[in-house]
Scaffold this active site. Structure first.
Site, PDB file in Angstrom:
ATOM      1  N   SER A  65      43.686  36.452  38.491  1.00  0.00           N
ATOM      2  CA  SER A  65      42.797  35.971  37.093  1.00  0.00           C
ATOM      3  C   SER A  65      41.928  37.474  36.825  1.00  0.00           C
ATOM      4  O   SER A  65      40.823  37.031  37.066  1.00  0.00           O
ATOM      5  CB  SER A  65      42.404  34.526  37.316  1.00  0.00           C
ATOM      6  OG  SER A  65      40.672  35.443  37.826  1.00  0.00           O
ATOM      7  N   HIS A  72      44.029  29.781  40.640  1.00  0.00           N
ATOM      8  CA  HIS A  72      43.867  29.837  41.806  1.00  0.00           C
ATOM      9  C   HIS A  72      44.226  28.369  42.598  1.00  0.00           C
ATOM     10  O   HIS A  72      44.396  28.464  44.065  1.00  0.00           O
ATOM     11  CB  HIS A  72      42.581  30.103  42.436  1.00  0.00           C
ATOM     12  CG  HIS A  72      41.783  31.599  42.000  1.00  0.00           C
ATOM     13  ND1 HIS A  72      40.928  32.079  42.270  1.00  0.00           N
ATOM     14  CD2 HIS A  72      42.548  32.943  41.228  1.00  0.00           C
ATOM     15  CE1 HIS A  72      40.360  33.257  41.868  1.00  0.00           C
ATOM     16  NE2 HIS A  72      41.806  33.627  41.180  1.00  0.00           N
ATOM     17  N   GLN A 104      37.597  27.262  37.678  1.00  0.00           N
ATOM     18  CA  GLN A 104      38.683  28.254  38.618  1.00  0.00           C
ATOM     19  C   GLN A 104      37.388  27.826  40.277  1.00  0.00           C
ATOM     20  O   GLN A 104      38.363  27.946  40.918  1.00  0.00           O
ATOM     21  CB  GLN A 104      38.616  29.924  38.436  1.00  0.00           C
ATOM     22  CG  GLN A 104      38.993  30.105  39.574  1.00  0.00           C
ATOM     23  CD  GLN A 104      39.797  32.072  38.625  1.00  0.00           C
ATOM     24  OE1 GLN A 104      40.101  32.415  38.231  1.00  0.00           O
ATOM     25  NE2 GLN A 104      38.830  33.036  39.520  1.00  0.00           N
ATOM     26  N   GLU A 105      36.366  28.368  40.098  1.00  0.00           N
ATOM     27  CA  GLU A 105      35.354  28.311  41.282  1.00  0.00           C
ATOM     28  C   GLU A 105      34.455  27.062  40.820  1.00  0.00           C
ATOM     29  O   GLU A 105      33.769  27.536  40.170  1.00  0.00           O
ATOM     30  CB  GLU A 105      35.097  29.812  41.117  1.00  0.00           C
ATOM     31  CG  GLU A 105      36.266  30.458  41.355  1.00  0.00           C
ATOM     32  CD  GLU A 105      35.799  31.851  41.582  1.00  0.00           C
ATOM     33  OE1 GLU A 105      34.436  32.247  41.707  1.00  0.00           O
ATOM     34  OE2 GLU A 105      36.806  33.171  41.378  1.00  0.00           O
ATOM     35  N   GLU A 135      41.396  30.746  47.592  1.00  0.00           N
ATOM     36  CA  GLU A 135      39.806  31.074  47.754  1.00  0.00           C
ATOM     37  C   GLU A 135      39.252  30.332  49.312  1.00  0.00           C
ATOM     38  O   GLU A 135      38.211  30.493  49.499  1.00  0.00           O
ATOM     39  CB  GLU A 135      39.642  31.616  47.171  1.00  0.00           C
ATOM     40  CG  GLU A 135      39.732  33.346  45.854  1.00  0.00           C
ATOM     41  CD  GLU A 135      38.819  32.976  44.965  1.00  0.00           C
ATOM     42  OE1 GLU A 135      37.181  32.382  45.139  1.00  0.00           O
ATOM     43  OE2 GLU A 135      38.690  34.068  44.591  1.00  0.00           O
ATOM     44  N   ASP A 151      32.542  29.219  37.767  1.00  0.00           N
ATOM     45  CA  ASP A 151      33.145  30.704  37.450  1.00  0.00           C
ATOM     46  C   ASP A 151      33.983  30.120  36.616  1.00  0.00           C
ATOM     47  O   ASP A 151      35.447  29.065  37.750  1.00  0.00           O
ATOM     48  CB  ASP A 151      34.201  31.911  38.511  1.00  0.00           C
ATOM     49  CG  ASP A 151      34.444  32.565  37.948  1.00  0.00           C
ATOM     50  OD1 ASP A 151      34.532  32.686  36.635  1.00  0.00           O
ATOM     51  OD2 ASP A 151      34.837  33.546  38.140  1.00  0.00           O
ATOM     52  N   GLU A 170      30.062  31.786  35.785  1.00  0.00           N
ATOM     53  CA  GLU A 170      30.815  32.905  35.069  1.00  0.00           C
ATOM     54  C   GLU A 170      31.153  32.961  34.397  1.00  0.00           C
ATOM     55  O   GLU A 170      32.260  32.133  34.876  1.00  0.00           O
ATOM     56  CB  GLU A 170      30.546  33.423  36.973  1.00  0.00           C
ATOM     57  CG  GLU A 170      31.909  34.981  36.617  1.00  0.00           C
ATOM     58  CD  GLU A 170      32.069  35.494  38.112  1.00  0.00           C
ATOM     59  OE1 GLU A 170      31.628  34.805  38.954  1.00  0.00           O
ATOM     60  OE2 GLU A 170      33.763  35.939  38.564  1.00  0.00           O
ATOM     61  N   ASP A 192      32.447  38.756  34.456  1.00  0.00           N
ATOM     62  CA  ASP A 192      33.516  39.699  35.523  1.00  0.00           C
ATOM     63  C   ASP A 192      34.664  40.359  34.313  1.00  0.00           C
ATOM     64  O   ASP A 192      34.592  41.050  33.540  1.00  0.00           O
ATOM     65  CB  ASP A 192      33.964  38.386  36.266  1.00  0.00           C
ATOM     66  CG  ASP A 192      35.107  38.368  36.778  1.00  0.00           C
ATOM     67  OD1 ASP A 192      35.990  39.871  37.109  1.00  0.00           O
ATOM     68  OD2 ASP A 192      35.513  37.575  37.119  1.00  0.00           O
ATOM     69  N   LYS A 249      33.803  44.144  41.011  1.00  0.00           N
ATOM     70  CA  LYS A 249      34.679  44.614  41.773  1.00  0.00           C
ATOM     71  C   LYS A 249      34.974  45.589  41.962  1.00  0.00           C
ATOM     72  O   LYS A 249      35.608  46.333  41.302  1.00  0.00           O
ATOM     73  CB  LYS A 249      35.728  43.423  41.513  1.00  0.00           C
ATOM     74  CG  LYS A 249      35.676  42.052  41.242  1.00  0.00           C
ATOM     75  CD  LYS A 249      36.394  41.020  40.378  1.00  0.00           C
ATOM     76  CE  LYS A 249      36.392  40.122  40.548  1.00  0.00           C
ATOM     77  NZ  LYS A 249      36.690  38.830  39.092  1.00  0.00           N
ATOM     78  N   ARG A 266      38.401  39.448  45.521  1.00  0.00           N
ATOM     79  CA  ARG A 266      39.122  39.053  45.201  1.00  0.00           C
ATOM     80  C   ARG A 266      39.937  37.508  45.949  1.00  0.00           C
ATOM     81  O   ARG A 266      40.436  37.683  46.886  1.00  0.00           O
ATOM     82  CB  ARG A 266      40.289  40.187  44.604  1.00  0.00           C
ATOM     83  CG  ARG A 266      40.053  41.815  43.811  1.00  0.00           C
ATOM     84  CD  ARG A 266      39.235  41.334  43.015  1.00  0.00           C
ATOM     85  NE  ARG A 266      40.367  40.321  41.703  1.00  0.00           N
ATOM     86  CZ  ARG A 266      40.276  41.102  40.838  1.00  0.00           C
ATOM     87  NH1 ARG A 266      40.430  42.540  39.832  1.00  0.00           N
ATOM     88  NH2 ARG A 266      41.039  39.972  39.504  1.00  0.00           N
ATOM     89  N   SER A 267      41.233  37.854  44.871  1.00  0.00           N
ATOM     90  CA  SER A 267      41.739  36.363  45.305  1.00  0.00           C
ATOM     91  C   SER A 267      42.752  36.434  45.941  1.00  0.00           C
ATOM     92  O   SER A 267      42.921  35.727  47.282  1.00  0.00           O
ATOM     93  CB  SER A 267      42.647  35.233  44.230  1.00  0.00           C
ATOM     94  OG  SER A 267      42.969  35.677  42.938  1.00  0.00           O
TER      95      SER A 267
HETATM   96  P1  PGA Z   1      41.019  37.315  40.842  1.00  0.00           P
HETATM   97  O1  PGA Z   1      39.380  35.902  40.449  1.00  0.00           O
HETATM   98  O2  PGA Z   1      40.150  38.379  42.212  1.00  0.00           O
HETATM   99  O3  PGA Z   1      41.969  35.911  40.928  1.00  0.00           O
HETATM  100  O4  PGA Z   1      40.502  38.054  39.288  1.00  0.00           O
HETATM  101  C1  PGA Z   1      38.962  35.915  40.620  1.00  0.00           C
HETATM  102  C2  PGA Z   1      37.348  35.888  39.572  1.00  0.00           C
HETATM  103  O5  PGA Z   1      37.916  35.792  38.613  1.00  0.00           O
HETATM  104  O6  PGA Z   1      36.675  36.173  40.100  1.00  0.00           O
HETATM  105 ZN    ZN Z   2      35.769  35.805  37.668  1.00  0.00          ZN
END
Ligand code: PGA
Ligand code: ZN
Length: 420
Positions: A40, A152, A160-161, A202, A239, A285, A312, A337, A366-367
């Site tokens: 993402s 993910h 997502q998280e 993840e 997130d 996030e 992010d 990142k 990263r994922s």
């Molecule tokens: P990504 O996800 O590594 O797939 O970008 C991580 C995030 O969004 O923080």
């Molecule tokens: Zn993120």
């Protein structure tokens, strides 16, 4: 001095090609590093060079490997490995593009990280100390993504998280235990409810919850069943990765969870308020998409003194966007990142900018990852107080946490563990 630079195509945790770089110095000292890859992604991230065509579904990285073996190796041979900034500047100039798409950010970052390792090795220092300098090292509080949704996982959860944060633990080792135990209790709860216990990219579970809120409810329940106090021993971070449910990357959102459908920034901001009242959330996030700067600013104005608001995809570890965010009070923290920007030096610049503005910064994997634990040392060196490397499951996630256990152990009590 650098005597050779070479690269190899390897596979990441999703089974897609990525790049591993070897930097050798004249005395035989070696530095290696492998590059992660996101799913993402923000649209302004530095570009991974992929081969296209049929091989590996177009995802091969042989061109990037070739660029390391020829152009980059030619430019760096004979340079001092300890001159990280000089090396990174040479590669940035050699590439010559704004987003590193000629040589590939994957090629450049692999070399940049491997040079840092070689520099640490020849200096006789652990990587975290080589990059972080003197002072009492702080072991970051892990933000562990134990329930995966969005891009993910193939489930019904939009966000997502869902991260567990052991901010009440006395040290990293105990914090990791708190999360691991809670992770296993969450598995039992999912089993009891007849929900799937397979894991996402993840390492978090990826159940088909009835709603996004059920996910955060289940986690809070698991904290209690594991014998911990929500909000005291363990907190929660989210997130949303809102880009992934904003088709035009603006202030309009398309949620799959039952009965909601379309939503505006205001709906998501209101929902956050309810969640903050009911659950022990301390970090959020990408609550909104990368194009929704106005929504982000409203979100931060409303909740920024209660929680860490992290950008992010909107900032992509790029000082150009972080400085705009600081000026417009878009958030109060940036995700960091390495592969979003593409060199170790530019990543350090992003961290510095946050620090100087009184912002927090949140180091991240990263994922798509590898067994390389560079991030663990880097997070200690950057002294941000927290990092995310996924769940308490999957080897490529644990490689980072296990390295942090090792660093804490080697320091024999001469380290700190605190969120802020
Ligand atoms: P990504 O996800 O590594 O797939 O970008 C991580 C995030 O969004 O923080
Ligand atoms: Zn993120």
């Amino acid at each position: 001095k650098i005597s050779s630079v070479s690269a190899l195509e390897i596979l990441d945790s999703r089974g897609n090609p990525t790049i591993k770089v070897y930097v050798r110095l004249e005395d035989g000292t070696l530095g290696t590093a492998s590059v992660p890859s996101g799913a993402s992604t923000g649209s302004n991230e530095a570009i991974e060079l992929r081969d296209g065509a049929d091989r590996y579904g177009g995802k091969g990285v042989l061109k990037a490997v070739e660029n390391v073996n020829t152009e980059i190796a030619g430019a760096l041979t004979g340079k001092w490995a300890t001159d990280q900034r000089v090396i990174d500047d040479v590669m940035i100039r050699l590439d010559g593009t704004e987003n590193k798409d000629r040589l590939g950010a994957n090629a450049i970052l692999g070399v940049s990280m491997a040079v840092a390792r070689a520099g640490a090795n020849i200096s006789g220092l652990p990587l975290y100390q080589y990059l972080g300098g003197a002072g009492t090292p702080r072991i970051p509080v892990p933000c562990m993504n134990i329930l995966n949704g969005g891009e993910h996982a193939d489930n019904s959860v939009d966000f997502q998280e869902f991260m567990l944060i052991p901010d009440g633990a006395p040290n990293f080792r105990e914090g990791l235990r708190y999360v691991s135990e809670t992770f296993h209790h969450l598995k039992s709860i999912l089993n009891r409810k007849g929900l799937a216990t397979s894991v996402g990219d993840e390492g978090g579970f990826a159940p088909n919850c009835k709603s996004n809120e059920e996910a955060v409810e289940l986690i809070t329940q698991a904290i209690g069943e594991a014998g911990y106090e929500p909000g005291k021993d363990l907190s929660i971070g989210i997130d949303s990765a809102a880009n992934s449910f904003s088709p035009n990357l603006n202030n309009q959102y398309d949620l799959k969870w039952s009965g909601k459908g379309k939503a505006l920034s205001k709906d998501l901001i209101d929902l956050t308020g309810k969640w903050l009242d009911n659950y022990p959330i301390i970090l959020w996030e990408d609550p909104l998409s990368e194009g929704d700067w106005e929504g982000f600013a409203q979100f931060t104005k409303k909740y920024g003194d209660r929680i860490e608001v992290v950008g992010d995809d909107i900032f992509v570890t790029n000082t150009k966007f972080i400085s705009k965010g600081i000026e417009l009070k878009t958030a109060n923290a940036a995700l960091i990142k390495l592969n979003q920007i593409g060199t170790v030096s530019e990543t350090i610049d992003a961290v510095r900018m946050c620090r100087e503005a009184g912002w927090r910064y949140f180091l991240s994997h990263r994922s798509g990852e590898t067994e390389d634990s560079f991030l663990a040392d880097f997070a200690v060196a950057m002294d941000g107080g927290h990092l995310k490397s996924g769940s308490a499951c999957r080897g490529e996630r644990l490689a980072k946490y296990n390295r942090l256990l090792e660093i804490e152990h080697e320091l024999k009590g001469h380290s700190e563990y605190r969120w802020s």
